[in-house]
Design a protein around this motif. Structure first.
Motif, mmCIF file in Angstrom:
data_model
loop_
_atom_site.group_PDB
_atom_site.id
_atom_site.type_symbol
_atom_site.label_atom_id
_atom_site.label_comp_id
_atom_site.label_asym_id
_atom_site.label_seq_id
_atom_site.Cartn_x
_atom_site.Cartn_y
_atom_site.Cartn_z
ATOM 1 N N LEU A 94 0.833 -1.144 0.106
ATOM 2 C CA LEU A 94 -0.263 -0.025 -0.061
ATOM 3 C C LEU A 94 1.056 1.383 -0.073
ATOM 4 N N PRO A 95 0.275 2.411 -0.540
ATOM 5 C CA PRO A 95 1.276 3.642 -0.637
ATOM 6 C C PRO A 95 1.915 3.891 0.874
ATOM 7 N N ARG A 96 1.368 3.965 1.862
ATOM 8 C CA ARG A 96 2.066 4.745 2.989
ATOM 9 C C ARG A 96 3.247 3.474 3.386
ATOM 10 N N ASP A 97 3.246 2.175 3.219
ATOM 11 C CA ASP A 97 4.186 1.256 3.361
ATOM 12 C C ASP A 97 5.072 1.409 2.369
ATOM 13 N N ALA A 98 4.938 1.474 1.110
ATOM 14 C CA ALA A 98 5.687 1.755 0.112
ATOM 15 C C ALA A 98 6.556 3.206 0.358
ATOM 16 N N LEU A 99 5.901 3.985 0.845
ATOM 17 C CA LEU A 99 6.758 5.176 1.189
ATOM 18 C C LEU A 99 7.743 5.036 2.271
ATOM 19 N N HIS A 100 7.380 4.285 3.252
ATOM 20 C CA HIS A 100 8.265 4.061 4.251
ATOM 21 C C HIS A 100 9.463 3.229 3.861
ATOM 22 N N VAL A 101 9.130 2.297 2.815
ATOM 23 C CA VAL A 101 10.444 1.549 2.502
ATOM 24 C C VAL A 101 11.146 2.408 1.367
ATOM 25 N N ALA A 102 10.824 3.328 0.840
ATOM 26 C CA ALA A 102 11.420 4.324 0.080
ATOM 27 C C ALA A 102 12.366 5.030 0.908
ATOM 28 N N ILE A 103 11.958 5.496 2.149
ATOM 29 C CA ILE A 103 12.840 6.367 3.030
ATOM 30 C C ILE A 103 13.852 5.273 3.657
ATOM 31 N N VAL A 104 13.457 4.278 4.001
ATOM 32 C CA VAL A 104 14.575 3.155 4.338
ATOM 33 C C VAL A 104 15.596 2.927 3.202
ATOM 34 N N GLN A 105 15.143 2.851 1.898
ATOM 35 C CA GLN A 105 15.950 2.606 0.817
ATOM 36 C C GLN A 105 16.627 3.916 0.760
ATOM 37 N N ARG A 106 16.361 5.263 0.381
ATOM 38 C CA ARG A 106 17.084 6.222 0.630
ATOM 39 C C ARG A 106 18.139 6.353 1.801
ATOM 40 N N LEU A 107 18.006 5.932 2.762
ATOM 41 C CA LEU A 107 18.980 6.095 4.160
ATOM 42 C C LEU A 107 19.621 4.884 4.183
ATOM 43 N N GLY A 108 19.456 4.024 3.044
ATOM 44 C CA GLY A 108 20.703 3.058 3.041
ATOM 45 C C GLY A 108 20.547 1.893 4.347
ATOM 46 N N LEU A 109 19.260 1.777 4.884
ATOM 47 C CA LEU A 109 19.181 1.041 5.872
ATOM 48 C C LEU A 109 18.612 -0.557 5.563
ATOM 49 N N ASN A 110 18.758 -1.548 6.309
ATOM 50 C CA ASN A 110 18.545 -2.787 5.967
ATOM 51 C C ASN A 110 17.658 -3.353 7.091
ATOM 52 N N GLY A 111 17.036 -2.553 8.128
ATOM 53 C CA GLY A 111 16.229 -3.172 8.963
ATOM 54 C C GLY A 111 15.127 -2.107 9.502
ATOM 55 N N ILE A 112 13.909 -2.696 9.512
ATOM 56 C CA ILE A 112 12.613 -2.142 10.036
ATOM 57 C C ILE A 112 12.033 -2.608 11.132
ATOM 58 N N ALA A 113 11.910 -1.761 12.282
ATOM 59 C CA ALA A 113 11.001 -2.416 13.449
ATOM 60 C C ALA A 113 9.874 -2.034 13.091
ATOM 61 N N SER A 114 9.131 -3.274 13.147
ATOM 62 C CA SER A 114 7.350 -3.031 12.606
ATOM 63 C C SER A 114 6.807 -4.290 12.784
ATOM 64 N N ASP A 115 5.418 -4.410 13.201
ATOM 65 C CA ASP A 115 4.787 -5.712 13.273
ATOM 66 C C ASP A 115 3.920 -5.841 12.007
ATOM 67 N N ASP A 116 4.168 -5.308 10.943
ATOM 68 C CA ASP A 116 3.380 -5.161 9.647
ATOM 69 C C ASP A 116 4.110 -6.152 8.846
ATOM 70 N N ILE A 117 3.394 -7.337 8.588
ATOM 71 C CA ILE A 117 4.080 -8.330 7.911
ATOM 72 C C ILE A 117 4.166 -8.051 6.479
ATOM 73 N N ASP A 118 3.794 -7.046 5.829
ATOM 74 C CA ASP A 118 3.818 -6.732 4.518
ATOM 75 C C ASP A 118 5.095 -6.326 4.224
ATOM 76 N N PHE A 119 5.820 -5.708 5.083
ATOM 77 C CA PHE A 119 7.366 -5.545 4.937
ATOM 78 C C PHE A 119 8.176 -6.852 4.712
ATOM 79 N N ASP A 120 7.631 -7.967 5.123
ATOM 80 C CA ASP A 120 8.446 -9.198 4.638
ATOM 81 C C ASP A 120 8.726 -9.575 3.385
ATOM 82 N N GLN A 121 7.989 -8.824 2.372
ATOM 83 C CA GLN A 121 7.936 -8.924 1.040
ATOM 84 C C GLN A 121 8.951 -8.380 0.292
ATOM 85 N N VAL A 122 9.793 -7.215 1.226
ATOM 86 C CA VAL A 122 10.804 -6.194 0.724
ATOM 87 C C VAL A 122 11.971 -6.898 0.752
ATOM 88 N N LYS A 123 12.600 -7.069 -0.591
ATOM 89 C CA LYS A 123 13.900 -7.757 -0.494
ATOM 90 C C LYS A 123 15.231 -6.861 -0.018
#
Length: 170
Positions: free
Chosen positions: A128-157
């Motif tokens: 969904l857009p909000r989760d995709a935006l979170h991932v975009a920020i994670v990617q821009r920051l060069g991070l590889n970990g997200i603290a979340s209980d949202d299982i949708d993030f498990d799909q992100v390589k």
């Protein structure tokens, strides 16, 4: 990896982790406190975005309105938004300000470059857009970990999710 097993590194923190802490989820509070104490001590560098704080404010507002009125908070907001906000915004704002002042909590904004990445993430990971935006920020920051209980993030390589209640499904 369970959230309280994260010992070091840089981590993006999603709304639900902070919500569980601020709403004092007794069943999981100890795990979240362990994680936050590691942040404050500098063992973990945490990144919290403006969209996370926006969503956190809104969810806290809904919870407080429901508790105060014992009604559907959306109905209360539709009837008298100004009154509901006036009754709760000072407390919520205070919580969020204190949170952002903790050591090793880095407040990050949204960059215009995040928009195209968000659209790519929607397609690539069925987010969904909000989760995709979170991932975009994670990617821009060069991070590889997200603290979340949202299982949708498990799909992100390339991104490992640190969870409290919902372990990875795959």
């Amino acid at each position: 990896m369970k959230l309280d097993e994260v010992c070091r590194g840089s981590v993006y923190v999603d709304t639900n982790i902070l919500y569980m802490y601020l709403r004092v989820d007794p069943a999981h509070l100890s795990a979240i406190k362990v994680f936050l104490s590691r942040i404050v001590r500098g063992e973990i560098e945490a990144f919290v975005s403006i969209p996370v704080l926006d969503e956190l404010f809104y969810r806290l507002l809904l919870a407080r309105v429901k508790e105060a009125t014992d009604r559907n908070p959306l109905d209360v907001l539709r009837e008298n938004q100004a009154e509901a906000i006036a009754a709760h915004s000072d407390v919520i704002s205070s919580f969020l300000r204190k949170l952002t002042l903790l050591p090793h909590i880095n407040l990050v904004g949204v960059d215009t470059t995040d928009f195209n990445r968000m659209l790519e993430n929607i397609q690539a990971f069925s987010l969904l857009p909000r989760d995709a935006l979170h991932v975009a920020i994670v990617q821009r920051l060069g991070l590889n970990g997200i603290a979340s209980d949202d299982i949708d993030f498990d799909q992100v390589k390339g991104v490992e999710r640190y969870w409290v209640i919902n372990p990875p499904t795959g």
